[in-house]
Design a protein around this motif. Sequence first.
Motif, PDB file in Angstrom:
ATOM      1  N   PRO A  55      69.547  38.605 109.197  1.00 43.22           N
ATOM      2  CA  PRO A  55      69.723  38.456 107.631  1.00 43.22           C
ATOM      3  C   PRO A  55      69.445  39.651 106.850  1.00 43.22           C
ATOM      4  CG  PRO A  55      67.694  37.442 108.049  1.00 43.22           C
ATOM      5  CD  PRO A  55      68.306  37.740 109.645  1.00 43.22           C
ATOM      6  N   SER A  56      69.966  39.952 105.756  1.00 45.05           N
ATOM      7  CA  SER A  56      69.756  40.997 104.762  1.00 45.05           C
ATOM      8  C   SER A  56      68.701  40.271 103.723  1.00 45.05           C
ATOM      9  CB  SER A  56      70.959  41.681 104.274  1.00 45.05           C
ATOM     10  OG  SER A  56      71.661  40.544 103.706  1.00 45.05           O
ATOM     11  N   TYR A  57      68.424  41.205 102.750  1.00 42.67           N
ATOM     12  CA  TYR A  57      67.669  40.463 101.590  1.00 42.67           C
ATOM     13  C   TYR A  57      68.854  39.636 100.986  1.00 42.67           C
ATOM     14  CZ  TYR A  57      63.179  42.436 101.596  1.00 42.67           C
ATOM     15  OH  TYR A  57      61.752  42.634 101.689  1.00 42.67           O
ATOM     16  N   ARG A  90      64.552  22.412 103.074  1.00 41.01           N
ATOM     17  CA  ARG A  90      64.980  23.678 103.602  1.00 41.01           C
ATOM     18  C   ARG A  90      64.622  24.887 102.879  1.00 41.01           C
ATOM     19  NH1 ARG A  90      69.557  23.677 107.038  1.00 41.01           N
ATOM     20  NH2 ARG A  90      68.897  25.729 107.633  1.00 41.01           N
ATOM     21  N   ALA A  91      64.427  24.926 101.497  1.00 43.60           N
ATOM     22  CA  ALA A  91      63.951  26.140 100.951  1.00 43.60           C
ATOM     23  C   ALA A  91      62.379  26.367 101.341  1.00 43.60           C
ATOM     24  CB  ALA A  91      63.927  26.035  99.390  1.00 43.60           C
ATOM     25  N   LYS A  92      61.604  25.180 101.342  1.00 42.17           N
ATOM     26  CA  LYS A  92      60.118  25.684 101.821  1.00 42.17           C
ATOM     27  C   LYS A  92      60.158  25.972 103.234  1.00 42.17           C
ATOM     28  CE  LYS A  92      58.427  21.937  98.767  1.00 42.17           C
ATOM     29  NZ  LYS A  92      57.916  20.497  98.442  1.00 42.17           N
ATOM     30  N   GLU A  93      61.036  25.452 104.258  1.00 46.34           N
ATOM     31  CA  GLU A  93      61.110  26.095 105.556  1.00 46.34           C
ATOM     32  C   GLU A  93      61.386  27.567 105.651  1.00 46.34           C
ATOM     33  OE1 GLU A  93      63.691  23.771 107.753  1.00 46.34           O
ATOM     34  OE2 GLU A  93      62.835  21.662 107.536  1.00 46.34           O
ATOM     35  N   LEU A  94      62.496  27.587 104.906  1.00 41.87           N
ATOM     36  CA  LEU A  94      62.761  29.137 104.806  1.00 41.87           C
ATOM     37  C   LEU A  94      61.630  30.120 104.139  1.00 41.87           C
ATOM     38  CD1 LEU A  94      64.714  31.601 104.972  1.00 41.87           C
ATOM     39  CD2 LEU A  94      65.812  30.856 102.780  1.00 41.87           C
ATOM     40  N   TRP A  95      60.890  29.659 103.207  1.00 42.95           N
ATOM     41  CA  TRP A  95      59.767  30.354 102.588  1.00 42.95           C
ATOM     42  C   TRP A  95      58.752  30.651 103.560  1.00 42.95           C
ATOM     43  CZ3 TRP A  95      60.696  33.345  98.504  1.00 42.95           C
ATOM     44  CH2 TRP A  95      59.385  33.671  97.852  1.00 42.95           C
ATOM     45  N   ALA A  96      58.389  29.540 104.337  1.00 41.82           N
ATOM     46  CA  ALA A  96      57.305  29.737 105.218  1.00 41.82           C
ATOM     47  C   ALA A  96      57.803  30.415 106.441  1.00 41.82           C
ATOM     48  CB  ALA A  96      57.143  28.413 105.746  1.00 41.82           C
ATOM     49  N   LEU A  97      59.029  30.671 106.574  1.00 38.12           N
ATOM     50  CA  LEU A  97      59.451  31.814 107.766  1.00 38.12           C
ATOM     51  C   LEU A  97      59.254  33.071 107.200  1.00 38.12           C
ATOM     52  CD1 LEU A  97      60.766  32.156 110.526  1.00 38.12           C
ATOM     53  CD2 LEU A  97      62.959  31.973 109.242  1.00 38.12           C
ATOM     54  N   ASN A 140      55.956  38.370 107.621  1.00 45.70           N
ATOM     55  CA  ASN A 140      55.534  39.235 106.596  1.00 45.70           C
ATOM     56  C   ASN A 140      56.482  39.946 105.645  1.00 45.70           C
ATOM     57  OD1 ASN A 140      52.788  38.963 107.236  1.00 45.70           O
ATOM     58  ND2 ASN A 140      53.174  40.175 109.261  1.00 45.70           N
ATOM     59  N   VAL A 141      57.531  39.204 105.453  1.00 44.94           N
ATOM     60  CA  VAL A 141      58.679  39.832 104.647  1.00 44.94           C
ATOM     61  C   VAL A 141      58.329  40.100 103.312  1.00 44.94           C
ATOM     62  CG1 VAL A 141      61.096  39.378 103.747  1.00 44.94           C
ATOM     63  CG2 VAL A 141      60.592  38.613 105.899  1.00 44.94           C
ATOM     64  N   GLU A 142      58.603  41.237 102.619  1.00 46.20           N
ATOM     65  CA  GLU A 142      58.211  41.494 101.291  1.00 46.20           C
ATOM     66  C   GLU A 142      59.014  40.639 100.303  1.00 46.20           C
ATOM     67  OE1 GLU A 142      58.087  45.369  98.076  1.00 46.20           O
ATOM     68  OE2 GLU A 142      58.764  45.510 100.285  1.00 46.20           O
ATOM     69  N   LEU A 143      57.922  39.744  99.673  1.00 46.88           N
ATOM     70  CA  LEU A 143      58.902  39.041  98.543  1.00 46.88           C
ATOM     71  C   LEU A 143      58.539  39.597  97.197  1.00 46.88           C
ATOM     72  CD1 LEU A 143      56.900  35.864 100.050  1.00 46.88           C
ATOM     73  CD2 LEU A 143      58.805  36.457 100.544  1.00 46.88           C
ATOM     74  N   ASP A 144      59.556  39.882  96.685  1.00 44.61           N
ATOM     75  CA  ASP A 144      59.855  40.470  95.429  1.00 44.61           C
ATOM     76  C   ASP A 144      59.852  39.603  94.221  1.00 44.61           C
ATOM     77  OD1 ASP A 144      62.293  39.724  95.553  1.00 44.61           O
ATOM     78  OD2 ASP A 144      63.340  41.930  96.023  1.00 44.61           O
ATOM     79  N   GLN A 145      59.955  40.066  93.092  1.00 37.04           N
ATOM     80  CA  GLN A 145      60.143  39.195  92.104  1.00 37.04           C
ATOM     81  C   GLN A 145      61.426  38.209  92.001  1.00 37.04           C
ATOM     82  OE1 GLN A 145      57.732  39.114  89.725  1.00 37.04           O
ATOM     83  NE2 GLN A 145      58.545  37.996  87.881  1.00 37.04           N
TER      84      GLN A 145
END
Length: 852
Positions: free
Chosen positions: A721-723, A742-749, A754-759
């Motif tokens: 995937p890309s950003y 599914r969003a929570k699973e993705l966020w946990a992944l 250690n993906v940079e989580l921007d605003q």
Amino acid sequence: MPSHLTRSVFRRLLANQPIVHRGCLRQRHQRSLTPSPRLLRPLASNNGRPSACYQQRRHFLNFNIFSSKREAKEPDIDPGIEKMMELVKRQRMDARMPPLEDVLKAVRLFVKSKQTKRQAITDSQARLVQQSLEYCFKTVDELQQNIDKALMKIYLTNLRSCAAVLHGTTTRTTVTDAHVDLARFLYERSISNNLRKKTTSLLVHILSLSGYPRAARDLLLQAEQGRSTATSTEASEFEDGAENDRDESLEFEQADERAGLIDRPPKMWQEVLDAFVLQRTKTEVERTFVMIKERGYDRHRDVAVTMIEFCMQQKDVEALKQWWTAYHKAVSEDPGSGPGLRKHEEAAGRRFNDMLSWCLKENQIQLGHQSVRDVMANNPPKPFWDAIFVWAAGTNKSVDEIGRMMSVMEKSNEQIVDRSEWRQADIVTINSLVEFAISLNDPYMAERFIALGRERNIEPDARTLVLQMEYRLKVGDVDGALIAYKALVEHKNATYVDESFAEDISAINRLIVALCGTQRHDFDTIMNVTMDLADRRAPFEAETVSTLALLHLARDEADDATDLLNTHSYHFSSTDRTNLRNAIMKFAVDPKTSTSRAWSSYNILRDIFDETPRDDRTELMTSFFNRERADMAVRIFQHMRMHSRADTIPKVDTYVAAFMGLAKLRDIDSVEIVHNQLKLDYNITITTYLRNALIIAYTAGDKGRKALGFWDDIVASKEGPSYNSIHIALRACEKSPFGDLRAKELWALLRRRNVELDQALWASYVAALAGNGDNDSAIHTIEEAEKAGQLEVDAFLLGSLCDGANGQIKQQEIEAWAREKYPVQWEELEGLGSEEDIAGQRSFGIDRRLGP
């Protein structure tokens, strides 16, 4: 002059077609083809005159479903072209090739047609001929001894005839790289010395015209050294047989040989010298002239003319004097006799006029005056006098003074015994002065010269009226040009001007364009001028065809536009066809153009301009998405999908454009149609970019769960995937049932990796949580992240959260929390504005658009 209506009536009568005139003011909407017997007799009207009555008839469901559709005019294509196009298409599709005999016949028919009509071969036609001859050569080479002698003779005849046509009709303005390639092919495939000599002359001619004089000169030197292919016995036999075949298709070539256009070394060296002069390369001009002088060709008059032009380019006054003296001496010593005398005098007069014009332009007044004095010493022929009159006009002599000079010229006739050699001012004299006034963009001076001619009983001829049209069009006087055109028509009808007179064709083409551009002249006026040109079978210029086609399309006359393009577009070069296609494209994609007219324009592009590239077709598809006509856009995509050319069939960007357009319209049925096409397209490699577009399209069509299946494919792919993919997947979670899980699973992944989580990612995540009604979890996530310093709450974050909320009540909960917790940010968000849908759900003015 017969009216357009009269011509239209007679044409339809001869063609056994119904007579329809759109300009009729009393056209009835309901007419019966057969009146009732009771109504066959005339009925008296109020004023006692008979009036026709028609029986009303109601068709089935009020539609005439049995009426025949108007058939479009067949494309006007040169003989043989269709078969050659079929060959190229089969080669492109790796299909079974047509028989060799059919291709040879097609080439022969095409070349013979060009010989008969004396028409130039366009660049697209040159490519077709080369591809066809290459196929024939390859087939002949493969068959070797099994080839029939008759076919071999036809093949060689095609080579020679094609070389003759290409040599005789190509000019500097029409030659392209396609002509160079064809000429080189003919040269390389010359299997006898006789044919090689002809194609050498052709290739030198084409290379010189196309701006490759060095290659042409090298070819000449090579030919002089005798480097030619050996002639086999069998090839000589076939060639001799072809030479003895006194077919009418060879008349054009034989005429060229009699005219000295083929196999003349002085002429070939002259063409090379002209090309170098045109390129303004001084060293190469001087080097080539030395070679010409070594061969004894420098005494040719054309060489002197070329060197005069070169001296004027270099502004070498002394050299110009020497070359002009040498040229004038050669003309004086050998003026010719009979018709040749007049021809040489006119040519010399043009050269003299060119030199005097250069003197005016470069302010070499002394040189011009000296040249005039030298010429006047021997009472020169009339063409020289005409040039002198133009010189006088250029040196600020008044019209009256020029008139007195004409009287002086006529008075000098007293010294000439032979009355046939008397110098008399005529319409040629006046026309040369009018042309000079046009060069100065001075229509008033031009009118004064025409008036001077009338004072001397010299009435304007067809050429004068054409010049009058030109200078009036040049200053934007369209009405004046139209008056001049009508005078020209009347003059031609009264004086029986030969139909071969074609000097007015270019001016009439420009007049038609100008009439369409003013938007003040009625349609019938434009059609009168157009039909007069068509009746003469005169060539229409590309700009004229483009303007008329757009006029027909703007009047909802797509059939007329199709007929016009079928008649003319196949005779244009690829550049002209591209310009014509771009004009129709611009009309079709213009938002001001109605959808029906845009669709008619697309059908014309599809049927007539098959070469329309992928990018243009994609732009058309996108324009119909913008018109909210997904059905039409998908139809364009399917036409691209069914095409055979590699530069037209869809690629990844095309699929993405289709999916994004359908996402905008939320048309899930069309999304599935395009997706099914993608599944069958073996030319496309599925990438993350393409899967992103699929997720967006299915999400917009309320198929979020299916869209998340493509996210799984992205995660499992080698590319990954890309950003953008993460944002798109979170948006799919926002719009799918139980998407918050599914969003929570993705966020946990993302956290584990250690993906940079921007605003922006935080905004997409909390919107996905709120999209499934879990406001508490979304609010808690924001507060915890803010405490941890992982995000900063801003207007975009709050707007995304509110937009993702499911329903009006959920939005009100978020609004109450945000007003209390983040009043400043919420006030900033409201300052961006908002809209409410029917259900009362607000949408704030933030940009949440996603791209693939």
